[in-house]
Motif scaffolding. Structure first.
Motif, PDB file in Angstrom:
ATOM      1  N   ASP A 113      55.627   0.299  33.095  1.00 57.54           N
ATOM      2  CA  ASP A 113      54.657   0.270  34.192  1.00 57.54           C
ATOM      3  C   ASP A 113      55.166   0.929  35.478  1.00 57.54           C
ATOM      4  O   ASP A 113      54.661   0.647  36.563  1.00 57.54           O
ATOM      5  CB  ASP A 113      54.175  -1.173  34.469  1.00 57.54           C
ATOM      6  CG  ASP A 113      55.314  -2.127  34.806  1.00 57.54           C
ATOM      7  OD1 ASP A 113      56.480  -1.670  34.820  1.00 57.54           O
ATOM      8  OD2 ASP A 113      55.046  -3.311  35.056  1.00 57.54           O
ATOM      9  N   GLN A 131      53.050  -0.287  38.782  1.00 55.21           N
ATOM     10  CA  GLN A 131      51.652  -0.741  38.719  1.00 55.21           C
ATOM     11  C   GLN A 131      51.607  -2.227  39.063  1.00 55.21           C
ATOM     12  O   GLN A 131      52.281  -3.035  38.430  1.00 55.21           O
ATOM     13  CB  GLN A 131      51.100  -0.547  37.319  1.00 55.21           C
ATOM     14  CG  GLN A 131      50.739   0.882  37.014  1.00 55.21           C
ATOM     15  CD  GLN A 131      50.104   0.986  35.641  1.00 55.21           C
ATOM     16  OE1 GLN A 131      50.816   1.014  34.650  1.00 55.21           O
ATOM     17  NE2 GLN A 131      48.791   1.024  35.592  1.00 55.21           N
ATOM     18  N   ASN A 178      47.600   1.536  40.706  1.00 50.52           N
ATOM     19  CA  ASN A 178      46.924   1.833  39.430  1.00 50.52           C
ATOM     20  C   ASN A 178      46.182   3.156  39.507  1.00 50.52           C
ATOM     21  O   ASN A 178      46.124   3.898  38.524  1.00 50.52           O
ATOM     22  CB  ASN A 178      45.973   0.691  39.060  1.00 50.52           C
ATOM     23  CG  ASN A 178      46.765  -0.555  38.723  1.00 50.52           C
ATOM     24  OD1 ASN A 178      47.553  -0.569  37.803  1.00 50.52           O
ATOM     25  ND2 ASN A 178      46.598  -1.594  39.520  1.00 50.52           N
ATOM     26  N   HIS A 189      48.719   5.923  38.939  1.00 51.04           N
ATOM     27  CA  HIS A 189      49.097   6.040  37.526  1.00 51.04           C
ATOM     28  C   HIS A 189      47.967   6.678  36.711  1.00 51.04           C
ATOM     29  O   HIS A 189      48.221   7.476  35.827  1.00 51.04           O
ATOM     30  CB  HIS A 189      49.447   4.665  36.952  1.00 51.04           C
ATOM     31  CG  HIS A 189      50.865   4.242  37.225  1.00 51.04           C
ATOM     32  ND1 HIS A 189      51.798   4.036  36.244  1.00 51.04           N
ATOM     33  CD2 HIS A 189      51.509   4.016  38.398  1.00 51.04           C
ATOM     34  CE1 HIS A 189      52.958   3.695  36.793  1.00 51.04           C
ATOM     35  NE2 HIS A 189      52.798   3.659  38.104  1.00 51.04           N
TER      36      HIS A 189
END
Ligand SMILES: Cc1cc2nc3c(=O)[nH]c(=O)nc-3n(C[C@H](O)[C@H](O)[C@H](O)COP(=O)(O)OP(=O)(O)OC[C@H]3O[C@@H](n4cnc5c(N)ncnc54)[C@H](O)[C@@H]3O)c2cc1C
Ligand code: FES
Length: 368
Positions: free
Chosen positions: A32, A87, A95, A98
Protein backbone atom coordinates in the motif's frame (compact mmCIF):
# COMPACT_ATOMS: atom_id res chain seq x y z
CA UNK A 1 7.88 14.00 -23.10
CA UNK A 2 10.94 15.49 -24.75
CA UNK A 3 14.34 14.27 -23.68
CA UNK A 4 16.16 16.69 -21.38
CA UNK A 5 19.91 16.99 -21.73
CA UNK A 6 21.46 17.97 -18.45
CA UNK A 7 24.11 20.57 -18.06
CA UNK A 8 25.23 20.54 -14.45
CA UNK A 9 26.87 23.93 -14.82
CA UNK A 10 23.99 26.01 -16.12
CA UNK A 11 21.06 24.19 -14.52
CA UNK A 12 18.76 26.39 -12.41
CA UNK A 13 18.24 25.60 -8.75
CA UNK A 14 14.94 25.23 -6.93
CA UNK A 15 13.78 27.86 -4.46
CA UNK A 16 10.77 27.91 -2.17
CA UNK A 17 7.62 28.73 -4.13
CA UNK A 18 5.13 27.18 -6.56
CA UNK A 19 6.59 24.91 -9.24
CA UNK A 20 5.14 22.72 -11.99
CA UNK A 21 6.65 19.26 -12.14
CA UNK A 22 5.99 16.09 -14.10
CA UNK A 23 5.74 12.57 -12.72
CA UNK A 24 8.57 10.54 -14.29
CA UNK A 25 8.56 7.26 -12.34
CA UNK A 26 6.34 5.31 -9.96
CA UNK A 27 7.70 2.60 -7.68
CA UNK A 28 5.53 0.14 -5.74
CA UNK A 29 7.40 -0.04 -2.43
CA UNK A 30 5.04 -2.27 -0.40
CA UNK A 31 1.43 -3.41 -0.98
CA UNK A 32 0.00 0.00 0.00
CA UNK A 33 2.95 2.37 -0.46
CA UNK A 34 4.18 3.95 -3.68
CA UNK A 35 6.99 6.35 -4.50
CA UNK A 36 6.28 9.03 -7.10
CA UNK A 37 9.32 10.69 -8.71
CA UNK A 38 9.07 14.15 -10.26
CA UNK A 39 11.21 16.33 -12.50
CA UNK A 40 10.81 19.84 -13.82
CA UNK A 41 10.07 20.38 -17.52
CA UNK A 42 13.29 22.40 -17.91
CA UNK A 43 16.01 20.77 -15.79
CA UNK A 44 16.11 22.14 -12.26
CA UNK A 45 18.36 21.11 -9.40
CA UNK A 46 16.11 20.27 -6.48
CA UNK A 47 18.04 21.40 -3.43
CA UNK A 48 16.35 21.18 -0.04
CA UNK A 49 17.20 20.15 3.49
CA UNK A 50 16.80 16.40 4.06
CA UNK A 51 13.58 15.98 6.05
CA UNK A 52 11.71 18.87 4.41
CA UNK A 53 8.39 18.51 2.62
CA UNK A 54 6.41 19.82 -0.34
CA UNK A 55 2.69 20.55 -0.57
CA UNK A 56 0.95 19.17 -3.67
CA UNK A 57 -1.78 21.20 -5.31
CA UNK A 58 -4.20 18.75 -6.90
CA UNK A 59 -7.61 18.74 -8.47
CA UNK A 60 -9.65 15.88 -7.09
CA UNK A 61 -13.22 15.48 -8.37
CA UNK A 62 -13.28 19.09 -9.50
CA UNK A 63 -12.10 20.41 -6.13
CA UNK A 64 -8.71 22.00 -5.49
CA UNK A 65 -7.02 20.20 -2.65
CA UNK A 66 -3.63 20.56 -0.96
CA UNK A 67 -1.66 17.85 0.86
CA UNK A 68 1.87 17.85 2.19
CA UNK A 69 4.35 15.03 1.56
CA UNK A 70 7.92 14.69 2.75
CA UNK A 71 10.58 14.53 0.08
CA UNK A 72 11.87 10.99 0.51
CA UNK A 73 14.77 11.33 -1.94
CA UNK A 74 18.01 13.11 -1.09
CA UNK A 75 19.29 16.43 -2.45
CA UNK A 76 22.47 14.50 -3.30
CA UNK A 77 20.52 13.22 -6.36
CA UNK A 78 19.20 16.65 -7.33
CA UNK A 79 17.74 16.31 -10.85
CA UNK A 80 14.53 14.81 -9.51
CA UNK A 81 12.76 14.46 -6.18
CA UNK A 82 10.34 11.88 -4.90
CA UNK A 83 7.57 11.48 -2.39
CA UNK A 84 6.42 8.19 -0.90
CA UNK A 85 2.72 7.88 -0.18
CA UNK A 86 0.88 5.35 1.94
CA UNK A 87 -2.77 4.64 1.16
CA UNK A 88 -4.86 5.74 4.14
CA UNK A 89 -8.17 3.81 4.38
CA UNK A 90 -10.91 6.27 3.40
CA UNK A 91 -8.31 8.97 2.67
CA UNK A 92 -9.07 11.26 -0.25
CA UNK A 93 -5.70 12.23 -1.66
CA UNK A 94 -3.50 9.23 -0.89
CA UNK A 95 -5.95 6.88 -2.63
CA UNK A 96 -6.44 9.34 -5.48
CA UNK A 97 -2.67 9.48 -6.06
CA UNK A 98 -2.41 5.68 -6.11
CA UNK A 99 -5.35 5.31 -8.47
CA UNK A 100 -4.75 8.26 -10.81
CA UNK A 101 -1.21 9.62 -10.82
CA UNK A 102 0.57 8.27 -13.90
CA UNK A 103 3.95 8.81 -15.50
CA UNK A 104 3.74 11.97 -17.63
CA UNK A 105 1.15 13.76 -15.43
CA UNK A 106 1.89 17.35 -14.50
CA UNK A 107 1.12 18.85 -11.06
CA UNK A 108 2.02 21.93 -9.03
CA UNK A 109 3.99 21.66 -5.80
CA UNK A 110 4.71 24.28 -3.13
CA UNK A 111 7.91 24.25 -1.10
CA UNK A 112 10.33 22.90 -0.09
CA UNK A 113 9.87 23.87 3.56
CA UNK A 114 10.07 22.39 7.05
CA UNK A 115 12.07 22.74 10.25
CA UNK A 116 12.39 18.98 10.76
CA UNK A 117 15.66 18.42 8.93
CA UNK A 118 19.20 17.24 9.52
CA UNK A 119 20.87 20.45 8.31
CA UNK A 120 19.46 22.79 10.95
CA UNK A 121 20.32 20.31 13.73
CA UNK A 122 23.73 18.91 12.81
CA UNK A 123 25.10 16.17 15.05
CA UNK A 124 27.85 13.53 15.04
CA UNK A 125 25.57 10.88 16.50
CA UNK A 126 21.93 10.56 15.55
CA UNK A 127 19.09 8.24 16.43
CA UNK A 128 16.44 8.03 13.72
CA UNK A 129 13.14 6.58 14.92
CA UNK A 130 10.26 5.91 12.56
CA UNK A 131 6.96 4.12 12.44
CA UNK A 132 5.31 3.11 9.14
CA UNK A 133 5.37 5.77 6.44
CA UNK A 134 7.01 8.12 8.98
CA UNK A 135 10.22 6.67 7.58
CA UNK A 136 10.21 9.15 4.65
CA UNK A 137 12.06 12.13 6.22
CA UNK A 138 14.53 9.81 7.94
CA UNK A 139 15.18 8.01 4.65
CA UNK A 140 15.99 11.33 3.00
CA UNK A 141 18.45 12.10 5.84
CA UNK A 142 20.02 8.63 5.64
CA UNK A 143 20.42 8.82 1.87
CA UNK A 144 22.04 12.23 2.32
CA UNK A 145 24.47 10.98 5.03
CA UNK A 146 25.30 7.96 2.86
CA UNK A 147 25.81 9.82 -0.43
CA UNK A 148 27.84 12.65 1.06
CA UNK A 149 30.11 10.36 3.11
CA UNK A 150 29.05 12.36 6.15
CA UNK A 151 30.96 11.50 9.28
CA UNK A 152 27.78 10.70 11.20
CA UNK A 153 27.09 7.73 13.43
CA UNK A 154 23.53 6.64 12.59
CA UNK A 155 21.29 4.34 14.62
CA UNK A 156 18.11 3.79 12.64
CA UNK A 157 15.19 2.05 14.34
CA UNK A 158 12.16 1.48 12.15
CA UNK A 159 8.87 -0.07 13.24
CA UNK A 160 6.54 -1.65 10.69
CA UNK A 161 3.33 -3.67 10.84
CA UNK A 162 4.77 -6.81 9.21
CA UNK A 163 7.92 -7.75 7.25
CA UNK A 164 6.26 -7.05 3.90
CA UNK A 165 5.39 -3.51 5.04
CA UNK A 166 8.99 -2.43 5.60
CA UNK A 167 9.39 0.47 3.15
CA UNK A 168 12.79 0.69 1.35
CA UNK A 169 13.87 -2.54 3.06
CA UNK A 170 16.46 -3.68 0.49
CA UNK A 171 17.94 -0.22 0.07
CA UNK A 172 18.26 0.20 3.83
CA UNK A 173 19.97 -3.17 4.19
CA UNK A 174 22.33 -2.27 1.34
CA UNK A 175 23.31 1.12 2.80
CA UNK A 176 23.68 -0.15 6.34
CA UNK A 177 25.81 -3.12 5.23
CA UNK A 178 28.45 -0.80 3.75
CA UNK A 179 29.23 1.66 6.55
CA UNK A 180 30.20 0.41 10.03
CA UNK A 181 28.84 3.60 11.71
CA UNK A 182 25.37 2.93 10.27
CA UNK A 183 23.29 0.51 12.33
CA UNK A 184 19.80 -0.62 11.31
CA UNK A 185 17.16 -2.21 13.54
CA UNK A 186 13.74 -3.19 12.29
CA UNK A 187 10.86 -4.06 14.58
CA UNK A 188 7.76 -5.81 13.21
CA UNK A 189 4.56 -5.49 15.15
CA UNK A 190 2.82 -8.58 13.77
CA UNK A 191 4.01 -12.11 13.23
CA UNK A 192 4.96 -13.02 9.71
CA UNK A 193 2.39 -13.98 7.11
CA UNK A 194 2.70 -17.37 5.44
CA UNK A 195 5.93 -17.47 3.42
CA UNK A 196 7.46 -14.49 5.24
CA UNK A 197 10.04 -15.47 7.81
CA UNK A 198 11.06 -12.84 10.36
CA UNK A 199 13.89 -13.46 12.81
CA UNK A 200 14.11 -9.84 14.03
CA UNK A 201 12.50 -7.85 16.84
CA UNK A 202 8.74 -8.24 17.32
CA UNK A 203 6.00 -6.15 18.92
CA UNK A 204 6.13 -2.47 19.82
CA UNK A 205 9.34 -0.60 20.56
CA UNK A 206 9.97 -0.68 24.31
CA UNK A 207 12.66 0.79 26.55
CA UNK A 208 14.53 -2.56 26.97
CA UNK A 209 14.58 -2.92 23.16
CA UNK A 210 15.80 0.66 22.74
CA UNK A 211 18.57 0.09 25.31
CA UNK A 212 19.65 -3.06 23.47
CA UNK A 213 19.71 -1.38 20.06
CA UNK A 214 21.10 2.03 20.99
CA UNK A 215 22.60 1.84 24.52
CA UNK A 216 23.86 5.42 24.13
CA UNK A 217 20.48 6.84 23.06
CA UNK A 218 20.68 9.59 25.69
CA UNK A 219 23.75 11.03 23.91
CA UNK A 220 22.18 11.16 20.44
CA UNK A 221 20.31 13.85 18.51
CA UNK A 222 16.91 12.23 17.95
CA UNK A 223 14.67 12.59 14.89
CA UNK A 224 11.31 10.86 15.24
CA UNK A 225 8.39 10.48 12.85
CA UNK A 226 5.44 8.12 13.04
CA UNK A 227 1.87 7.76 14.29
CA UNK A 228 0.88 9.91 17.30
CA UNK A 229 0.72 6.99 19.81
CA UNK A 230 4.17 5.83 18.64
CA UNK A 231 5.71 9.26 19.13
CA UNK A 232 4.00 9.67 22.51
CA UNK A 233 5.46 6.34 23.66
CA UNK A 234 8.95 7.41 22.55
CA UNK A 235 8.64 10.77 24.31
CA UNK A 236 7.51 9.05 27.51
CA UNK A 237 10.58 6.78 27.46
CA UNK A 238 12.86 9.77 26.84
CA UNK A 239 11.31 11.94 29.55
CA UNK A 240 11.46 9.08 32.08
CA UNK A 241 15.18 8.82 31.35
CA UNK A 242 15.73 12.58 31.72
CA UNK A 243 16.71 12.94 28.06
CA UNK A 244 17.40 16.58 27.15
CA UNK A 245 14.33 17.22 24.97
CA UNK A 246 16.11 20.16 23.24
CA UNK A 247 17.79 17.44 21.18
CA UNK A 248 14.52 15.70 20.27
CA UNK A 249 12.87 16.63 16.95
CA UNK A 250 9.64 15.23 15.60
CA UNK A 251 7.44 15.51 12.54
CA UNK A 252 3.72 15.00 12.78
CA UNK A 253 2.04 13.99 9.53
CA UNK A 254 -1.35 15.14 10.69
CA UNK A 255 -3.72 13.14 12.74
CA UNK A 256 -6.44 10.72 11.82
CA UNK A 257 -9.63 11.26 13.85
CA UNK A 258 -8.61 8.46 16.26
CA UNK A 259 -5.26 10.16 16.85
CA UNK A 260 -7.00 13.49 17.37
CA UNK A 261 -8.78 12.03 20.42
CA UNK A 262 -5.45 10.81 21.89
CA UNK A 263 -3.83 14.09 20.99
CA UNK A 264 -6.76 15.94 22.55
CA UNK A 265 -6.21 14.03 25.79
CA UNK A 266 -2.49 14.84 25.83
CA UNK A 267 -3.14 18.47 24.94
CA UNK A 268 -5.88 18.75 27.55
CA UNK A 269 -3.53 17.29 30.20
CA UNK A 270 -0.80 19.72 29.19
CA UNK A 271 -3.26 22.60 29.22
CA UNK A 272 -4.42 21.54 32.70
CA UNK A 273 -0.81 21.38 33.93
CA UNK A 274 -0.09 24.77 32.40
CA UNK A 275 -3.30 26.21 33.82
CA UNK A 276 -2.22 25.19 37.32
CA UNK A 277 0.77 27.51 36.96
CA UNK A 278 -1.21 30.34 35.50
CA UNK A 279 -3.47 32.93 36.96
CA UNK A 280 -7.06 32.10 35.90
CA UNK A 281 -7.44 35.73 34.93
CA UNK A 282 -4.80 35.26 32.19
CA UNK A 283 -6.77 32.56 30.37
CA UNK A 284 -8.87 33.44 27.33
CA UNK A 285 -11.89 31.67 25.84
CA UNK A 286 -11.95 30.25 22.34
CA UNK A 287 -15.45 29.37 21.17
CA UNK A 288 -16.13 27.22 18.10
CA UNK A 289 -19.57 28.46 17.12
CA UNK A 290 -20.65 25.77 14.61
CA UNK A 291 -19.64 22.97 17.01
CA UNK A 292 -21.08 24.72 20.07
CA UNK A 293 -17.89 24.05 22.08
CA UNK A 294 -15.45 26.31 23.87
CA UNK A 295 -12.16 25.99 25.71
CA UNK A 296 -9.98 28.16 27.94
CA UNK A 297 -6.39 28.52 26.79
CA UNK A 298 -3.37 30.66 27.47
CA UNK A 299 -2.79 33.52 25.06
CA UNK A 300 -0.28 32.33 22.44
CA UNK A 301 -1.96 28.94 21.85
CA UNK A 302 -2.74 28.30 18.17
CA UNK A 303 -6.38 28.18 17.14
CA UNK A 304 -5.71 24.72 15.67
CA UNK A 305 -4.44 23.30 18.94
CA UNK A 306 -7.30 24.94 20.88
CA UNK A 307 -9.69 23.04 18.56
CA UNK A 308 -7.72 19.80 19.01
CA UNK A 309 -8.13 20.08 22.81
CA UNK A 310 -11.86 19.79 22.21
CA UNK A 311 -11.43 16.85 19.80
CA UNK A 312 -12.30 19.11 16.85
CA UNK A 313 -10.35 18.16 13.72
CA UNK A 314 -9.70 21.25 11.58
CA UNK A 315 -8.12 19.87 8.36
CA UNK A 316 -4.40 20.62 8.26
CA UNK A 317 -1.70 19.88 5.68
CA UNK A 318 1.53 21.90 5.97
CA UNK A 319 1.15 23.26 9.52
CA UNK A 320 3.19 26.31 8.48
CA UNK A 321 0.79 28.79 6.88
CA UNK A 322 1.66 27.80 3.32
CA UNK A 323 -1.14 25.72 1.92
CA UNK A 324 -4.36 27.29 3.21
CA UNK A 325 -5.91 23.94 4.20
CA UNK A 326 -6.61 24.99 7.80
CA UNK A 327 -8.44 28.23 6.89
CA UNK A 328 -11.39 29.15 9.16
CA UNK A 329 -13.53 32.25 9.60
CA UNK A 330 -13.54 34.27 12.81
CA UNK A 331 -16.69 36.00 14.09
CA UNK A 332 -15.09 38.12 16.79
CA UNK A 333 -11.72 38.62 18.41
CA UNK A 334 -8.20 38.96 17.10
CA UNK A 335 -5.24 36.66 16.50
CA UNK A 336 -1.52 37.00 15.74
CA UNK A 337 -1.15 35.27 12.39
CA UNK A 338 2.36 34.34 11.20
CA UNK A 339 1.63 32.84 7.78
CA UNK A 340 3.86 32.04 4.81
CA UNK A 341 1.65 33.16 1.95
CA UNK A 342 -1.15 30.60 2.39
CA UNK A 343 -3.89 33.25 2.64
CA UNK A 344 -4.72 36.31 0.53
CA UNK A 345 -5.17 39.85 1.88
CA UNK A 346 -8.81 39.74 0.65
CA UNK A 347 -9.46 36.60 2.72
CA UNK A 348 -7.94 38.28 5.77
CA UNK A 349 -10.14 41.34 5.24
CA UNK A 350 -13.17 39.04 5.01
CA UNK A 351 -12.33 37.60 8.43
CA UNK A 352 -10.49 34.38 7.55
CA UNK A 353 -7.38 33.08 9.33
CA UNK A 354 -5.07 30.08 9.01
CA UNK A 355 -5.68 28.19 12.23
CA UNK A 356 -2.29 26.39 12.26
CA UNK A 357 -0.29 29.61 12.54
CA UNK A 358 -2.74 31.97 14.28
CA UNK A 359 -2.12 32.54 17.97
CA UNK A 360 -4.91 33.54 20.28
CA UNK A 361 -4.60 37.05 21.81
CA UNK A 362 -7.88 37.42 23.68
CA UNK A 363 -11.38 35.92 23.68
CA UNK A 364 -12.17 34.57 20.22
CA UNK A 365 -15.19 33.18 18.38
CA UNK A 366 -14.38 30.91 15.42
CA UNK A 367 -16.86 29.64 12.80
CA UNK A 368 -15.77 25.98 12.89
C1 LIG B 1 4.58 17.75 6.88
C2 LIG B 1 3.83 16.51 6.42
C3 LIG B 1 4.52 15.49 5.76
C4 LIG B 1 3.83 14.34 5.33
N1 LIG B 1 4.53 13.36 4.68
C5 LIG B 1 3.89 12.25 4.28
C6 LIG B 1 4.60 11.19 3.60
O1 LIG B 1 5.82 11.27 3.37
N2 LIG B 1 3.90 10.10 3.20
C7 LIG B 1 2.55 9.97 3.45
O2 LIG B 1 1.97 8.96 3.05
N3 LIG B 1 1.86 10.94 4.11
C8 LIG B 1 2.49 12.08 4.51
N4 LIG B 1 1.79 13.07 5.15
C9 LIG B 1 0.34 12.88 5.37
C10 LIG B 1 -0.43 13.38 4.15
O3 LIG B 1 -0.32 14.80 4.06
C11 LIG B 1 -1.93 13.07 4.22
O4 LIG B 1 -2.43 13.52 5.45
C12 LIG B 1 -2.23 11.58 4.07
O5 LIG B 1 -1.79 11.11 2.81
C13 LIG B 1 -3.76 11.34 4.19
O6 LIG B 1 -4.40 12.16 3.28
P1 LIG B 1 -5.75 11.69 2.59
O7 LIG B 1 -6.26 12.81 1.78
O8 LIG B 1 -5.55 10.40 1.87
O9 LIG B 1 -6.67 11.41 3.82
P2 LIG B 1 -7.85 12.35 4.39
O10 LIG B 1 -8.96 12.37 3.41
O11 LIG B 1 -7.25 13.60 4.83
O12 LIG B 1 -8.26 11.45 5.61
C14 LIG B 1 -7.33 11.13 6.68
C15 LIG B 1 -7.97 10.14 7.64
O13 LIG B 1 -9.11 10.69 8.20
C16 LIG B 1 -10.22 9.83 7.96
N5 LIG B 1 -11.35 10.71 7.73
C17 LIG B 1 -11.41 11.71 6.83
N6 LIG B 1 -12.59 12.35 6.96
C18 LIG B 1 -13.26 11.72 7.96
C19 LIG B 1 -14.52 11.92 8.56
N7 LIG B 1 -15.35 12.88 8.18
N8 LIG B 1 -14.89 11.09 9.57
C20 LIG B 1 -14.06 10.09 9.97
N9 LIG B 1 -12.87 9.87 9.43
C21 LIG B 1 -12.48 10.67 8.44
C22 LIG B 1 -9.85 9.00 6.76
O14 LIG B 1 -10.54 7.79 6.74
C23 LIG B 1 -8.40 8.83 7.00
O15 LIG B 1 -8.21 7.82 7.97
C24 LIG B 1 2.45 14.21 5.58
C25 LIG B 1 1.77 15.24 6.25
C26 LIG B 1 2.45 16.38 6.66
C27 LIG B 1 1.70 17.49 7.38
S1 FES C 1 -2.13 23.68 7.42
FE1 FES C 1 -1.26 24.66 5.70
S2 FES C 1 -1.71 26.71 6.15
FE2 FES C 1 -2.32 25.73 7.92
Amino acid sequence: MTMNFFNPVTTQTWTNGRHEVRCVKIIQETPDVRTFCFMAEEPVLFFFKPGQFVTLELEVEGEQIMRSYTISSSPSIPYSFSITVKQVPGGKVSNWLHANMSVGDKIAVHGPVGNFNSIDYPADKVLLLSGGVGITPLMSMTRWFFDTNANVDVEFIHSARAPRDVIYHRELVHMFSRIPEFKLHIVCEKKEDIGEAWAGYRGFLTQPMLELMAPDFLEREIFCCGPVPYMNAIKNILRENNYDMDHYHEELFGATPADVKEDALELAERAEEAAENVDEADLVTVEFADSGKSVQVQPGETVHSAAAQLGLHIPKACGMGICGTCRVGIRSGEVDMDHNGGITDEDIEEGYILSCCSRVKGDLVVDF
